[in-house]
Write an enzyme that holds these catalytic residues in place. Structure first.
Site, short mmCIF file in Angstrom:
data_model
loop_
_atom_site.label_atom_id
_atom_site.label_comp_id
_atom_site.label_asym_id
_atom_site.label_seq_id
_atom_site.Cartn_x
_atom_site.Cartn_y
_atom_site.Cartn_z
N SER A 1 0.89 -1.25 -0.21
CA SER A 1 -0.06 -0.13 -0.10
C SER A 1 0.80 1.37 -0.14
O SER A 1 2.14 1.27 0.68
CB SER A 1 -0.77 -0.17 1.32
N TYR A 41 -1.82 -0.29 10.19
CA TYR A 41 -2.00 -0.68 8.79
C TYR A 41 -0.65 -0.43 7.91
O TYR A 41 -0.29 -1.30 7.20
CB TYR A 41 -3.38 -0.11 8.12
#
Length: 248
Positions: free
Chosen positions: A143, A157
């Site tokens: 990501s 995250y």
């Protein structure tokens, strides 16, 4: 011989788009899901409609027994050529100071431990396809958060995806001599359910419109990068992380 690919978290979002894109190339796809059987079934039907074959495989990637069963199911369908390690979760946006250990443990168990277990099982199997002269590839989903940090939103995250970047580099060096390529794709602001799931559905447009391309991306755009990395067309690409971020 058909190309067999396993997509973890394949019932929705980027995983679903990837499974369908694989189907459009005539590949056979294992669609992993955890709870939503209806979504997985719909994805399998879409894969078949696109021209491929598909099978639903239930399993929680954070549980070793589930992962072993998942790969054993794929073994029944012939040699495994590709694995897309996509399953992941996020949680409600908040600064680190407000995060519970339970929340962080759940994120890391799924996004890091789950990815490593899946990568381990892929590393056991994929060299056989390479030895037989077939394309053999692992694609991990990282990501843009891994390099941006996601302050005040989800640094847990972001950290979990930083681990994916490291796994990509290390595993590519382990498996390269065995003919297995390992790469990652780093999506940015993509139009999936994840923004609503963290309690900020407006985030998609708010941040997406600030990218140099002036819009959020689509799951299908990310899937095209993933499928290219899986394919023989990316035969000299390994240890690489492709940003699909609209320039962000």
């Amino acid at each position: 011989m058909p190309i067999n690919v396993l997509v973890t978290g394949g019932s929705r979002g980027i995983g679903r788009a990837t499974a369908i894109a694989c189907g459009a190339r005539g590949w056979s796809v294992g669609v992993n899901y955890m709870n939503d059987a209806a979504a997985a079934e719909a994805t399998c039907e879409a894969v078949k409609k696109a021209g491929g074959e598909a099978v639903m495989i239930k399993g929680d990637v954070s549980k070793e027994d589930d992962v072993l069963a998942m790969f054993e199911e794929m073994d029944k369908r012939g040699p495994l050529n590709g694995v897309v390690i996509n399953a992941g979760i996020n949680a409600t946006s908040m600064p680190l100071a407000d995060m519970s250990v339970e929340r962080m443990r759940k994120v890391f168990d799924t996004n890091v431990l789950g990815a490593y277990i899946c990568a381990r099982e892929a590393a056991i199997r994929l060299p056989a396809a390479s030895t037989a002269g077939q394309s053999s590839s692992i694609v991990l989903l990282s990501s843009a958060a891994a390099r941006l940090g996601s302050p005040n939103e989800c640094v847990d995250y972001a950290g979990s995806k930083g681990a994916i970047d490291t796994l990509t580099i290390g595993l590519s060096k382990e498996l390269g001599p065995k003919g297995v390529r390992v790469n990652a794709v780093r999506p940015g602001i993509i139009d999936t359910e994840i923004h609503a799931s963290v309690g900020d559905p407006a985030r998609l447009d708010r941040i997406g419109n600030q990218t140099p391309l002036g819009r959020p991306g689509s799951a299908e755009e990310v899937a095209e990068a993933i499928v290219w990395l899986l394919s023989p067309q990316a035969s000299y690409v390994t240890g690489t992380n492709i940003d699909v971020t609209g320039g962000r």
